[in-house]
Motif scaffolding. Structure first.
Motif, PDB file in Angstrom:
ATOM      1  N   GLN A  89       0.830  -1.196   0.000  1.00 60.38           N
ATOM      2  CA  GLN A  89       0.000   0.000   0.000  1.00 60.38           C
ATOM      3  C   GLN A  89       0.863   1.245   0.000  1.00 60.38           C
ATOM      4  O   GLN A  89       2.016   1.227   0.411  1.00 60.38           O
ATOM      5  CB  GLN A  89      -0.933   0.013   1.221  1.00 60.38           C
ATOM      6  N   LYS A  90       0.287   2.342  -0.452  1.00 58.87           N
ATOM      7  CA  LYS A  90       0.914   3.657  -0.465  1.00 58.87           C
ATOM      8  C   LYS A  90       2.310   3.592  -1.079  1.00 58.87           C
ATOM      9  O   LYS A  90       2.493   3.125  -2.186  1.00 58.87           O
ATOM     10  CB  LYS A  90       0.921   4.243   0.944  1.00 58.87           C
ATOM     11  N   ARG A  91       3.342   4.040  -0.334  1.00 56.63           N
ATOM     12  CA  ARG A  91       4.681   4.107  -0.899  1.00 56.63           C
ATOM     13  C   ARG A  91       5.265   2.732  -1.219  1.00 56.63           C
ATOM     14  O   ARG A  91       6.133   2.606  -2.068  1.00 56.63           O
ATOM     15  CB  ARG A  91       5.619   4.850   0.049  1.00 56.63           C
ATOM     16  N   GLY A  92       4.783   1.718  -0.526  1.00 58.54           N
ATOM     17  CA  GLY A  92       5.298   0.366  -0.768  1.00 58.54           C
ATOM     18  C   GLY A  92       4.514  -0.406  -1.808  1.00 58.54           C
ATOM     19  O   GLY A  92       4.791  -1.585  -2.052  1.00 58.54           O
ATOM     20  N   ALA A  93       3.547   0.257  -2.445  1.00 59.05           N
ATOM     21  CA  ALA A  93       2.698  -0.445  -3.411  1.00 59.05           C
ATOM     22  C   ALA A  93       3.452  -0.746  -4.697  1.00 59.05           C
ATOM     23  O   ALA A  93       4.306   0.032  -5.137  1.00 59.05           O
ATOM     24  CB  ALA A  93       1.465   0.393  -3.722  1.00 59.05           C
TER      25      ALA A  93
END
Length: 228
Positions: A89-93
């Protein structure tokens, strides 16, 4: 004096053509022109002609998944999408697609532009990918590959394909590398006799240099590696 005046008028018309605002090129328009100006500094026809590719893809050579490895140069593979999944999710998506030919499977990975590319990747879709493989553990993947979707009525391209720098905002408006290439294909046929030489004829003849107009053609649509 008359002949000098006529020549001056012709040169002025030629230079005015190259200064034509980019929004007047078919397929651009005011809104997309603003994006080209802001992202790439392309304001005129001449600016587009001067936006050069940074490399070429040899569309005649294909590599199989089995032959692909971290020591390989950038490769071109023809195959199909097996599956797609979003991870994190978010930056780690990231978006991961399983891509296969008849020799094996390799992951295609995107960390940016996920929402833009995901709807285009459907299981069973046949396409050509181009990129540099990297190794993670025992597996290989290609990050942010360039894609060419194969359709029944579209013949496979051959020869050298120019590759242009782009960006996420540009890609969302259809100005990925191929989109920029399409603009140049519309513009190049109109530049005949519109390009003035920077060098005098005696220098070009002495050094065996091609004319500037031909050089621009060979930069954007080279018929061979030698021409490029």
């Amino acid at each position: 004096i008359y002949h000098i005046s006529v020549l001056g008028s012709i040169l002025l018309l030629m230079s005015n053509f190259l200064r034509t605002p980019i929004e007047f090129l078919k397929g651009v328009g005011p809104n997309r022109a603003d994006l080209l100006k802001m992202e790439l500094g392309i304001f005129t026809f001449n600016d587009l002609l001067s936006y050069y590719p940074f490399r070429y893809i040899d569309k005649s050579n294909f590599t199989s998944v089995r032959e692909t490895g971290p020591d390989s140069p950038a490769v071109q593979i023809k195959g199909k999408i097996q599956s797609i999944r979003a991870i994190g999710q978010k930056r780690g998506a990231r978006l991961v697609a399983k891509f296969s030919d008849n020799t094996g499977v390799i992951d295609l990975v995107w960390f940016k532009g996920i929402n833009w590319i995901k709807p285009k990747l459907i299981s069973g879709t046949e396409l050509i990918v181009w990129g540099k493989a990297k190794q993670y553990g025992s597996k290989y993947n290609i990050s942010h590959p360039e894609l060419e979707f194969i359709t029944p009525n579209k013949p496979l391209e051959k020869g050298l394909q120019p590759v242009y720098h782009s960006g996420e905002k540009l890609q969302k408006s259809g100005f990925n590398s191929r989109g920029i290439e399409r603009l140049l294909k519309k513009l190049l046929p109109t530049i005949k006799n519109q390009i003035t030489e920077d060098l005098p004829d005696w220098i070009r003849n002495d050094l065996g240099l091609m004319g500037k107009e031909m050089a621009i053609y060979n930069i954007h649509q080279p018929p061979s590696e030698t021409a490029a």
